[in-house]
Design a protein around this motif. Sequence first.
Motif, PDB file in Angstrom:
ATOM      1  N   SER A 102       0.847  -1.188   0.000  1.00 54.99           N
ATOM      2  CA  SER A 102       0.000   0.000   0.000  1.00 54.99           C
ATOM      3  C   SER A 102       0.876   1.230   0.000  1.00 54.99           C
ATOM      4  CB  SER A 102      -0.883   0.037   1.243  1.00 54.99           C
ATOM      5  OG  SER A 102      -1.750  -1.042   1.258  1.00 54.99           O
ATOM      6  N   THR A 149     -17.088   6.696  -4.026  1.00 50.60           N
ATOM      7  CA  THR A 149     -16.897   7.877  -3.190  1.00 50.60           C
ATOM      8  C   THR A 149     -16.347   9.012  -4.037  1.00 50.60           C
ATOM      9  OG1 THR A 149     -14.637   7.256  -2.581  1.00 50.60           O
ATOM     10  CG2 THR A 149     -16.413   6.506  -1.134  1.00 50.60           C
ATOM     11  N   ARG A 161       0.047  12.025  -0.244  1.00 50.32           N
ATOM     12  CA  ARG A 161      -0.476  13.341   0.107  1.00 50.32           C
ATOM     13  C   ARG A 161      -0.221  14.261  -1.072  1.00 50.32           C
ATOM     14  NH1 ARG A 161       0.753  14.834   6.321  1.00 50.32           N
ATOM     15  NH2 ARG A 161      -1.066  13.749   7.100  1.00 50.32           N
ATOM     16  N   ILE A 186       0.541   5.430   0.584  1.00 49.97           N
ATOM     17  CA  ILE A 186      -0.290   6.557   0.998  1.00 49.97           C
ATOM     18  C   ILE A 186       0.315   7.806   0.376  1.00 49.97           C
ATOM     19  CG2 ILE A 186      -1.126   7.915   2.938  1.00 49.97           C
ATOM     20  CD1 ILE A 186      -0.921   5.334   4.604  1.00 49.97           C
ATOM     21  N   TYR A 236     -16.355   3.803   6.156  1.00 49.93           N
ATOM     22  CA  TYR A 236     -15.914   2.454   5.783  1.00 49.93           C
ATOM     23  C   TYR A 236     -16.995   1.430   6.122  1.00 49.93           C
ATOM     24  CZ  TYR A 236     -11.081   3.269   4.365  1.00 49.93           C
ATOM     25  OH  TYR A 236      -9.956   3.661   3.686  1.00 49.93           O
ATOM     26  N   GLU A 253      -9.976   6.439  -1.544  1.00 48.38           N
ATOM     27  CA  GLU A 253      -9.913   7.574  -0.631  1.00 48.38           C
ATOM     28  C   GLU A 253      -9.715   7.081   0.799  1.00 48.38           C
ATOM     29  OE1 GLU A 253     -12.521  11.086  -1.179  1.00 48.38           O
ATOM     30  OE2 GLU A 253     -13.643   9.708  -2.469  1.00 48.38           O
ATOM     31  N   ASN A 254      -9.143   7.925   1.619  1.00 48.95           N
ATOM     32  CA  ASN A 254      -8.992   7.641   3.041  1.00 48.95           C
ATOM     33  C   ASN A 254     -10.270   8.110   3.732  1.00 48.95           C
ATOM     34  OD1 ASN A 254      -7.921   6.972   5.489  1.00 48.95           O
ATOM     35  ND2 ASN A 254      -6.706   8.836   5.694  1.00 48.95           N
ATOM     36  N   LEU A 255     -11.089   7.165   4.181  1.00 52.44           N
ATOM     37  CA  LEU A 255     -12.385   7.483   4.757  1.00 52.44           C
ATOM     38  C   LEU A 255     -12.393   7.262   6.263  1.00 52.44           C
ATOM     39  CD1 LEU A 255     -14.590   5.657   2.104  1.00 52.44           C
ATOM     40  CD2 LEU A 255     -14.054   8.092   2.200  1.00 52.44           C
ATOM     41  N   THR A 256     -13.383   7.849   6.911  1.00 54.66           N
ATOM     42  CA  THR A 256     -13.557   7.645   8.351  1.00 54.66           C
ATOM     43  C   THR A 256     -14.073   6.227   8.601  1.00 54.66           C
ATOM     44  OG1 THR A 256     -15.843   8.414   8.321  1.00 54.66           O
ATOM     45  CG2 THR A 256     -14.131  10.081   8.700  1.00 54.66           C
ATOM     46  N   LYS A 257     -13.994   5.788   9.844  1.00 55.29           N
ATOM     47  CA  LYS A 257     -14.479   4.456  10.198  1.00 55.29           C
ATOM     48  C   LYS A 257     -15.972   4.318   9.890  1.00 55.29           C
ATOM     49  CE  LYS A 257     -14.648   1.097  13.862  1.00 55.29           C
ATOM     50  NZ  LYS A 257     -14.756   0.823  15.245  1.00 55.29           N
ATOM     51  N   ARG A 275      -4.824  16.285  -6.806  1.00 52.42           N
ATOM     52  CA  ARG A 275      -5.603  15.190  -6.256  1.00 52.42           C
ATOM     53  C   ARG A 275      -6.812  14.901  -7.133  1.00 52.42           C
ATOM     54  NH1 ARG A 275     -10.180  14.159  -3.918  1.00 52.42           N
ATOM     55  NH2 ARG A 275     -10.373  12.733  -2.184  1.00 52.42           N
ATOM     56  N   GLY A 330     -15.006  12.167  -0.205  1.00 53.27           N
ATOM     57  CA  GLY A 330     -15.509  11.700   1.079  1.00 53.27           C
ATOM     58  C   GLY A 330     -17.002  11.440   1.110  1.00 53.27           C
TER      59      GLY A 330
END
Length: 107
Positions: free
Chosen positions: A7, A66, A11, A9, A46, A39-43, A18, A69
């Motif tokens: 993986s 998504t 920025r 990540i 998810y 995308e990096n999502l909240t719990k 982006r 977000g």
Amino acid sequence: MRDGKMSNIVRFLSYRQRNMVFSNKKQLKNNPDKIFIAENLTKHRYDLINRLNTLRTKDKIHSFWTHDGTILVKKTDVSSPKKIKSRQDIYKLGGEVLEGDVLKMRD
């Protein structure tokens, strides 16, 4: 690395960069290397995505994705996308109430 998968990540320095990457991520669909962009999502989000994935495998919805977000879902191929913000939105699509779910009761 986990399970032989790597993986990365990333920025971005600007929203424009982006947005360019995310707008072109469809080109990676069905690639033999199984590379994807997520995308990096909240719990919470998810959890909603996992529930939508279950609905998709049961053919209760056509697709979901998504964008910035926000979770969007299409019930059929030709329907317009609807925003998913909570479990109640998923219940309206035909999702099952799972153990631990708290439903708001209406009078």
